[in-house]
Design a protein around this motif. Structure first.
Motif, PDB file in Angstrom:
ATOM      1  N   ILE A   1      42.403  19.286  62.897  1.00 21.86           N
ATOM      2  CA  ILE A   1      42.032  20.083  64.070  1.00 21.86           C
ATOM      3  C   ILE A   1      42.449  19.365  65.348  1.00 21.86           C
ATOM      4  O   ILE A   1      43.013  19.960  66.271  1.00 21.86           O
ATOM      5  CB  ILE A   1      40.519  20.359  64.075  1.00 21.86           C
ATOM      6  CG1 ILE A   1      40.120  21.261  62.904  1.00 21.86           C
ATOM      7  CG2 ILE A   1      40.083  21.000  65.403  1.00 21.86           C
ATOM      8  CD1 ILE A   1      38.617  21.367  62.699  1.00 21.86           C
ATOM      9  N   ALA A   2      42.176  18.046  65.402  1.00 23.14           N
ATOM     10  CA  ALA A   2      42.491  17.276  66.608  1.00 23.14           C
ATOM     11  C   ALA A   2      43.993  17.264  66.887  1.00 23.14           C
ATOM     12  O   ALA A   2      44.415  17.365  68.043  1.00 23.14           O
ATOM     13  CB  ALA A   2      41.955  15.851  66.467  1.00 23.14           C
ATOM     14  N   CYS A   3      44.803  17.132  65.844  1.00 24.21           N
ATOM     15  CA  CYS A   3      46.254  17.113  66.052  1.00 24.21           C
ATOM     16  C   CYS A   3      46.766  18.489  66.471  1.00 24.21           C
ATOM     17  O   CYS A   3      47.690  18.579  67.298  1.00 24.21           O
ATOM     18  CB  CYS A   3      46.948  16.632  64.778  1.00 24.21           C
ATOM     19  SG  CYS A   3      46.710  14.866  64.460  1.00 24.21           S
TER      20      CYS A   3
ATOM     21  N   ILE B   1      33.135  21.996  68.897  1.00 27.52           N
ATOM     22  CA  ILE B   1      34.559  21.838  68.599  1.00 27.52           C
ATOM     23  C   ILE B   1      34.907  22.541  67.289  1.00 27.52           C
ATOM     24  O   ILE B   1      35.906  23.258  67.199  1.00 27.52           O
ATOM     25  CB  ILE B   1      34.928  20.341  68.540  1.00 27.52           C
ATOM     26  CG1 ILE B   1      34.709  19.701  69.913  1.00 27.52           C
ATOM     27  CG2 ILE B   1      36.370  20.160  68.090  1.00 27.52           C
ATOM     28  CD1 ILE B   1      34.817  18.182  69.903  1.00 27.52           C
ATOM     29  N   GLY B   2      34.065  22.349  66.270  1.00 27.53           N
ATOM     30  CA  GLY B   2      34.291  23.022  65.002  1.00 27.53           C
ATOM     31  C   GLY B   2      34.214  24.532  65.124  1.00 27.53           C
ATOM     32  O   GLY B   2      35.025  25.262  64.537  1.00 27.53           O
ATOM     33  N   GLN B   3      33.249  25.035  65.913  1.00 33.48           N
ATOM     34  CA  GLN B   3      33.149  26.479  66.116  1.00 33.48           C
ATOM     35  C   GLN B   3      34.372  27.024  66.840  1.00 33.48           C
ATOM     36  O   GLN B   3      34.856  28.108  66.518  1.00 33.48           O
ATOM     37  CB  GLN B   3      31.880  26.826  66.915  1.00 33.48           C
ATOM     38  CG  GLN B   3      30.592  26.676  66.120  1.00 33.48           C
ATOM     39  CD  GLN B   3      29.906  25.361  66.423  1.00 33.48           C
ATOM     40  OE1 GLN B   3      30.558  24.326  66.624  1.00 33.48           O
ATOM     41  NE2 GLN B   3      28.589  25.367  66.459  1.00 33.48           N
ATOM     42  N   ALA B   4      34.875  26.270  67.836  1.00 29.32           N
ATOM     43  CA  ALA B   4      36.056  26.724  68.560  1.00 29.32           C
ATOM     44  C   ALA B   4      37.263  26.829  67.633  1.00 29.32           C
ATOM     45  O   ALA B   4      38.058  27.774  67.721  1.00 29.32           O
ATOM     46  CB  ALA B   4      36.358  25.768  69.715  1.00 29.32           C
ATOM     47  N   ALA B   5      37.408  25.863  66.721  1.00 27.18           N
ATOM     48  CA  ALA B   5      38.500  25.929  65.756  1.00 27.18           C
ATOM     49  C   ALA B   5      38.331  27.121  64.825  1.00 27.18           C
ATOM     50  O   ALA B   5      39.309  27.797  64.473  1.00 27.18           O
ATOM     51  CB  ALA B   5      38.558  24.628  64.949  1.00 27.18           C
ATOM     52  N   ALA B   6      37.094  27.409  64.426  1.00 27.54           N
ATOM     53  CA  ALA B   6      36.836  28.554  63.550  1.00 27.54           C
ATOM     54  C   ALA B   6      37.163  29.868  64.249  1.00 27.54           C
ATOM     55  O   ALA B   6      37.684  30.806  63.627  1.00 27.54           O
ATOM     56  CB  ALA B   6      35.380  28.545  63.092  1.00 27.54           C
ATOM     57  N   VAL B   7      36.875  29.966  65.535  1.00 26.46           N
ATOM     58  CA  VAL B   7      37.202  31.179  66.292  1.00 26.46           C
ATOM     59  C   VAL B   7      38.713  31.386  66.307  1.00 26.46           C
ATOM     60  O   VAL B   7      39.211  32.505  66.113  1.00 26.46           O
ATOM     61  CB  VAL B   7      36.642  31.097  67.727  1.00 26.46           C
ATOM     62  CG1 VAL B   7      37.203  32.212  68.604  1.00 26.46           C
ATOM     63  CG2 VAL B   7      35.117  31.155  67.702  1.00 26.46           C
TER      64      VAL B   7
END
Length: 347
Positions: free
Chosen positions: A85-87, A276-282
């Motif tokens: 996710i970070a990359c 951050i995890g929720q933003a990636a899931a969206v």
């Protein structure tokens, strides 16, 4: 070629010991830009980041985020999902592109689904479903297990005939006659899917059940090989895409693409966390094959490390498209304040 010059990890905990616990990571490139990722925390995951994942990333030269997982066998683990996710976030910030667009997303908003655990009584269950329906949720997933399956599903369906219902069996069933009878009985209640019916991803059992019922059987795959095999075996008709379980956005997008090509439905699962995890899931849920409501949770304002917090309004989550990367600013001061353990390479 761009190179990773710095790696940081923070083991995060809610105030006063409340869950959830997460690990937030930050990768910094030689251009000074940073990307952020998050995964649900555990002792094993932290040790993997500290001993293997973090050191392997330092000094890594890479062009595309899809390349990172192949370095030193980093792909496929929960720890690697945070760095993946970070990359992606870092690469998108360099390109000036929203994460959603870079992944191939086509939506400006997504519908949010909600999950309920097994409740002590039917009255409590119906009260909680009513609260969710009033909040605008269009899909509710009920946890079921042997002895708590047909009756709660029947009660919710009769009370809320229009809501989209899904049953999560949590791998609690076998192919015993009693268990199969209960799973087949659920077919009468218009469910979107029966999720994770059998333990260990027993794909032959999934395939046999799918032949017996009209309701879609939903898999929770841990790798792309399982996705390919399940599709070839007709061992279901739906995938739940969980970023951490699949090892990152790269693999989750790959699973989505395979499902879309095969005509399977998909939705995205988003764990609780610090934003951050929720933003990636969206961003993942904005992909064209994710037509069903996805399990994206709100970020509590008091503990969110993203600005603005991920929010659900009337059962809808907006996909951030005006900022590059995750689409949210990261509150580094709050990250440091909520961290109970930290790691920095180089120190």
């Amino acid at each position: 070629m761009p190179r990773i010059e710095g790696f940081e990890a923070y083991r995060m905990a809610m105030p006063r010991g409340r869950r959830p616990e997460s690990i937030v990571v930050r990768v910094t490139g030689d251009d000074g830009l940073s990307g952020w990722g998050e995964v649900a925390g555990s002792d094993m995951c932290w040790a993997d980041i500290e001993d293997r994942v973090g050191p392997a990333l330092l000094g890594l030269e890479w062009e595309l985020p899809e390349e990172v997982g192949g370095v030193g066998g980093l792909g496929g683990s929960a720890a690697a999902s945070a760095t993946d996710i970070a990359c992606w976030d870092l690469w998108c910030r360099r390109q000036g592109s929203p994460l959603s667009h870079s992944l191939g997303g086509t939506r400006t908003s997504i519908m949010a689904g909600a999950r309920l655990s097994a409740e002590p009584t039917l009255d409590v269950l119906l009260t909680r479903v009513n609260r969710l329906v009033g909040g605008g949720y269009t899909r509710v997933t009920l946890a079921v297990h042997p002895g708590w399956d047909v009756e709660p599903v029947r009660a919710v369906r009769h009370a809320f005939p229009a809501i989209a219902l899904q049953a999560d069996a949590g791998e609690a069933y076998t192919e015993s006659p009693e268990h199969l009878k209960a799973l087949e009985a659920l077919d009468a209640y218009g469910l979107l899917a029966i999720e994770r019916p059998f333990p260990g991803g027993d794909l032959p059992a999934y395939a046999r059940l799918q032949r017996q019922i009209g309701t879609a059987v939903c898999l929770d795959p841990a790798d792309l090989e399982t996705v390919d095999t399940a599709i070839a075996m007709n061992a279901g008709r739906m995938l739940g895409l969980r970023i951490a379980r699949l090892g990152g956005l790269t693999a989750a997008r790959g699973a989505h693409d395979r499902a879309l090509a095969a005509g399977w439905d998909t939705w995205c699962g988003g764990a609780d966390g610090f934003g951050i995890g929720q933003a990636a899931a969206v961003a993942l849920a904005s992909l064209p094959g994710c037509d069903l409501p996805s399990d994206v949770t709100e970020t509590p304002t008091a503990t969110a490390v993203v600005t603005p917090p991920v929010a659900i309004t009337g059962g809808v989550v907006a996909v951030p498209l005006t900022q590059p990367g995750l689409g949210h600013a990261i509150d580094e001061t709050r990250v440091a304040r909520l961290a109970r353990q930290s790691l920095r390479i180089p120190a």
